[in-house]
Design an enzyme around this catalytic site. Structure first.
Site, PDB file in Angstrom:
ATOM      1  N   LYS A  13      -2.631   1.383  -4.563  1.00 38.85           N
ATOM      2  CA  LYS A  13      -2.338   1.155  -5.976  1.00 38.85           C
ATOM      3  C   LYS A  13      -3.588   0.745  -6.752  1.00 38.85           C
ATOM      4  O   LYS A  13      -3.892   1.281  -7.807  1.00 38.85           O
ATOM      5  CB  LYS A  13      -1.269   0.060  -6.099  1.00 38.85           C
ATOM      6  CG  LYS A  13      -0.781  -0.197  -7.500  1.00 38.85           C
ATOM      7  CD  LYS A  13       0.249  -1.332  -7.557  1.00 38.85           C
ATOM      8  CE  LYS A  13       1.362  -1.164  -6.526  1.00 38.85           C
ATOM      9  NZ  LYS A  13       2.500  -2.085  -6.787  1.00 38.85           N
ATOM     10  N   LYS A  45      -0.640  -8.502   0.504  1.00 35.46           N
ATOM     11  CA  LYS A  45       0.720  -8.889   0.115  1.00 35.46           C
ATOM     12  C   LYS A  45       1.139 -10.066   0.962  1.00 35.46           C
ATOM     13  O   LYS A  45       0.739 -10.195   2.117  1.00 35.46           O
ATOM     14  CB  LYS A  45       1.706  -7.745   0.383  1.00 35.46           C
ATOM     15  CG  LYS A  45       2.999  -7.851  -0.403  1.00 35.46           C
ATOM     16  CD  LYS A  45       2.824  -7.195  -1.771  1.00 35.46           C
ATOM     17  CE  LYS A  45       4.103  -6.991  -2.519  1.00 35.46           C
ATOM     18  NZ  LYS A  45       3.892  -6.058  -3.646  1.00 35.46           N
TER      19      LYS A  45
HETATM   20  N1  PHE Z   1       4.495  -7.176  -7.549  1.00 35.51           N
HETATM   21  C1  PHE Z   1       3.421  -6.412  -8.069  1.00 35.51           C
HETATM   22  C2  PHE Z   1       3.307  -5.039  -7.457  1.00 35.51           C
HETATM   23  O1  PHE Z   1       3.904  -4.746  -6.450  1.00 35.51           O
HETATM   24  C3  PHE Z   1       2.153  -7.038  -7.752  1.00 35.51           C
HETATM   25  C4  PHE Z   1       1.637  -7.861  -8.827  1.00 35.51           C
HETATM   26  C5  PHE Z   1       0.983  -8.929  -8.482  1.00 35.51           C
HETATM   27  C6  PHE Z   1       1.757  -7.529 -10.132  1.00 35.51           C
HETATM   28  C7  PHE Z   1       0.442  -9.716  -9.428  1.00 35.51           C
HETATM   29  C8  PHE Z   1       1.213  -8.299 -11.092  1.00 35.51           C
HETATM   30  C9  PHE Z   1       0.560  -9.375 -10.732  1.00 35.51           C
HETATM   31  O2  PHE Z   1       2.564  -4.226  -7.970  1.00 35.51           O
END
Ligand code: PHE
Length: 354
Positions: free
Chosen positions: A67, A79
């Site tokens: 990503k 993560k």
């Molecule tokens: N939960 C979001 C994702 O999977 C990750 C994220 C973390 C988004 C911190 C914003 C800030 O993309």
């Protein structure tokens, strides 16, 4: 088995902590720091076993690497999964988060975190009391707040690009769009689709939530078990991953899959299954990058809201390019998107002065 999982993972580091007071397992997975410190949300959820929790954390961390690279952010992927035995609230939650924050802090900036499923800016505020490697604290605490609306905005642009690819125009009026999962991101996406004139259908395992969003925007509510087989133009998975698999793909009656959930494909072969079924798939790690673009853009990169808006629209442009390249090369959109991300991960590291 935890040992086998860790041995076979292609990531950099797994940090494991058993939190005795809450009977929870904490897994911080740092997949890659090739492009910068690992960034990724903290997910709190109940799993059937610690092994399943670790497996999820590893896959989610790897998806973050893709990503960040596809979004061209100077960050790697990571993560956290906090595998809780049940809902943790009040002081118990606060104390767990403080212990977790201490653990993240001890990594010295190798891992930066933010919200994910079942964690919020209020939770980030607590983490921020013990550690500075956190984004999306509430605005009162100096953070950028909830990234959900921005993730939804990016998905909206991605849906428009996908609709244009399939139908020749990105006009959403009258297009039937099913939003599966109307939580933080899905509910906002449903709003935007409805405002653009789409015929929105909503579905959620929490019947109440689906009902209230359905009422709000005048959307038909689809029972969760029927969602996969509903005839629609766009199927938008916005809940947990793995909904696209060998069993569900033959039942899909949509032209496009484009939603915010992470890890929508249960296994790599599902990308080919979608292609062969004539369904255009928007790779999840491309279309759902709006939240990270917003959070790190706002908090670390000095971007204005205008430039963030432009980058959210850019998600549509990236998808357009992926669709064109995939069609020209006869590859799946997933493989093409992964190739794009990998091309940004394999850059030779320049030696100083070179
Ligand atoms: N939960 C979001 C994702 O999977 C990750 C994220 C973390 C988004 C911190 C914003 C800030 O993309």
């Amino acid at each position: 088995m935890l040992e086998e999982l860790i041995r076979s993972w292609d990531g950099e580091e797994v940090v494991v902590r058993f939190d005795q007071p809450t009977d929870s397992w904490i897994f911080i997975c740092i997949h890659s720091r090739r492009r910068g410190p690992a960034g990724g949300g903290t997910r709190m959820k109940t799993y059937s076993s610690p092994t399943e929790a670790l497996r999820d954390a590893m896959r989610l961390a790897a998806a973050m690497t893709l990503k960040m690279a596809a979004a061209d952010l100077p960050l790697g992927g990571g993560k956290t999964v906090i595998a809780v035995p049940g809902p943790i609230v009040g002081n118990e939650r606060r104390d767990l988060l403080l212990r977790y924050a201490h653990l993240v802090d001890s990594l010295g900036g190798n891992f930066h975190t933010g919200p994910d499923i079942n964690t919020t800016p209020a939770d980030m505020d607590v983490i921020g009391e013990r550690c500075s490697y956190v984004v999306c604290r509430s605005p009162e605490h100096g953070g950028s707040g909830d990234p959900g609306p921005y993730t939804a905005q990016g998905v909206f642009h991605g849906i428009k690009a996908s609709v244009r690819n399939v139908f020749g125009s990105d006009d959403l009026s009258g297009r039937v769009c099913l939003v599966q999962g109307v939580g933080d991101v899905g509910s906002r996406l449903a709003d935007q689709l409805a405002a653009a004139g789409a015929q929105v259908l909503v579905s959620d395992i929490a019947a109440e939530r689906a009902g209230s969003i359905g009422n709000r925007i005048g959307a038909e509510v689809i029972p969760p078990d029927d969602a996969i087989g509903v005839e629609c133009d766009v199927y938008a998975p916005c809940a947990l991953g793995g909904t696209l698999n060998a069993e569900t793909i033959p039942r899909l009656r949509c032209r496009i899959v484009a939603g915010s959930a992470n890890n929508q494909l249960a296994e790599p072969a599902d990308a080919r299954r979608l292609l062969e079924a004539g369904i255009l798939y928007a790779p999840d790690f491309v279309i759902n990058a709006g939240g990270v673009l917003y959070a790190w853009g706002r908090e670390a990169l000095g971007w204005t809201l205008d430039s963030i808006e432009a980058r959210l629209a850019g998600i549509g442009d990236t998808l357009r390019e992926i669709y064109t390249t995939a069609a020209a090369e006869g590859k799946t959109t997933e493989a093409t998107a992964e190739a794009l991300a990998h091309s940004r991960l394999d850059l030779p590291v320049l030696s100083p002065g070179a």
